[in-house]
Design a protein around this motif. Structure first.
Motif, PDB file in Angstrom:
ATOM      1  N   ALA A  52       0.922   4.150  -2.877  1.00 29.29           N
ATOM      2  CA  ALA A  52       0.786   5.580  -2.591  1.00 29.29           C
ATOM      3  C   ALA A  52       1.905   6.368  -3.255  1.00 29.29           C
ATOM      4  O   ALA A  52       1.672   7.461  -3.800  1.00 29.29           O
ATOM      5  CB  ALA A  52       0.776   5.817  -1.085  1.00 29.29           C
TER       6      ALA A  52
ATOM      7  N   ASP B 253       0.832  -1.209   0.000  1.00 27.20           N
ATOM      8  CA  ASP B 253       0.000   0.000   0.000  1.00 27.20           C
ATOM      9  C   ASP B 253       0.864   1.256   0.000  1.00 27.20           C
ATOM     10  O   ASP B 253       0.522   2.248  -0.651  1.00 27.20           O
ATOM     11  CB  ASP B 253      -0.945   0.005   1.204  1.00 27.20           C
ATOM     12  N   GLN B 254       2.000   1.210   0.713  1.00 26.75           N
ATOM     13  CA  GLN B 254       2.920   2.356   0.702  1.00 26.75           C
ATOM     14  C   GLN B 254       3.515   2.557  -0.693  1.00 26.75           C
ATOM     15  O   GLN B 254       3.621   3.688  -1.172  1.00 26.75           O
ATOM     16  CB  GLN B 254       4.044   2.154   1.717  1.00 26.75           C
TER      17      GLN B 254
END
Length: 108
Positions: free
Chosen positions: A67, A63-64
């Protein structure tokens, strides 16, 4: 024989024959939640690609990465799957194709 490490620049491909606007091609980068896979996913993102961000177990890091791909101009989709399972790989590819059409590049 041990080969010395050398720096290597990543050139993100774009086919002049592609009918879609530049930067709208799709790539799936396995293992892109960290390390080299993350670096590759970020480079594709900087070039405006739609990036399938894959992780085996660490969804938080994936998820990082997603992003960061989005922050650099890319369009991410996150997948958590065991790539040793053919059905899991097929499911990722099928979802990317449904979402964005053809998958031009697969980085394993």
């Amino acid at each position: 024989m041990i080969m010395p490490r050398t720096a290597m620049a990543l050139t993100v491909p774009h086919s002049p024959d592609d009918q879609r606007p530049p930067g709208r091609s799709t790539v799936l980068v396995t293992g892109s939640s960290r390390g080299i896979g993350r670096a590759i996913a970020l480079e594709f993102g900087r070039a405006g690609w739609r990036v399938g961000v894959h992780c085996g177990t660490n969804r938080f890091e994936a998820d990082q990465t997603a992003a960061q791909v989005a922050a650099t101009g890319g369009h991410p989709a996150v997948y958590q799957a065991d790539v040793r399972q053919r059905s899991a790989v097929r499911a990722m590819i099928d979802d990317l194709r449904t979402r964005w059409g053809r998958v031009e590049v697969l980085v394993c």
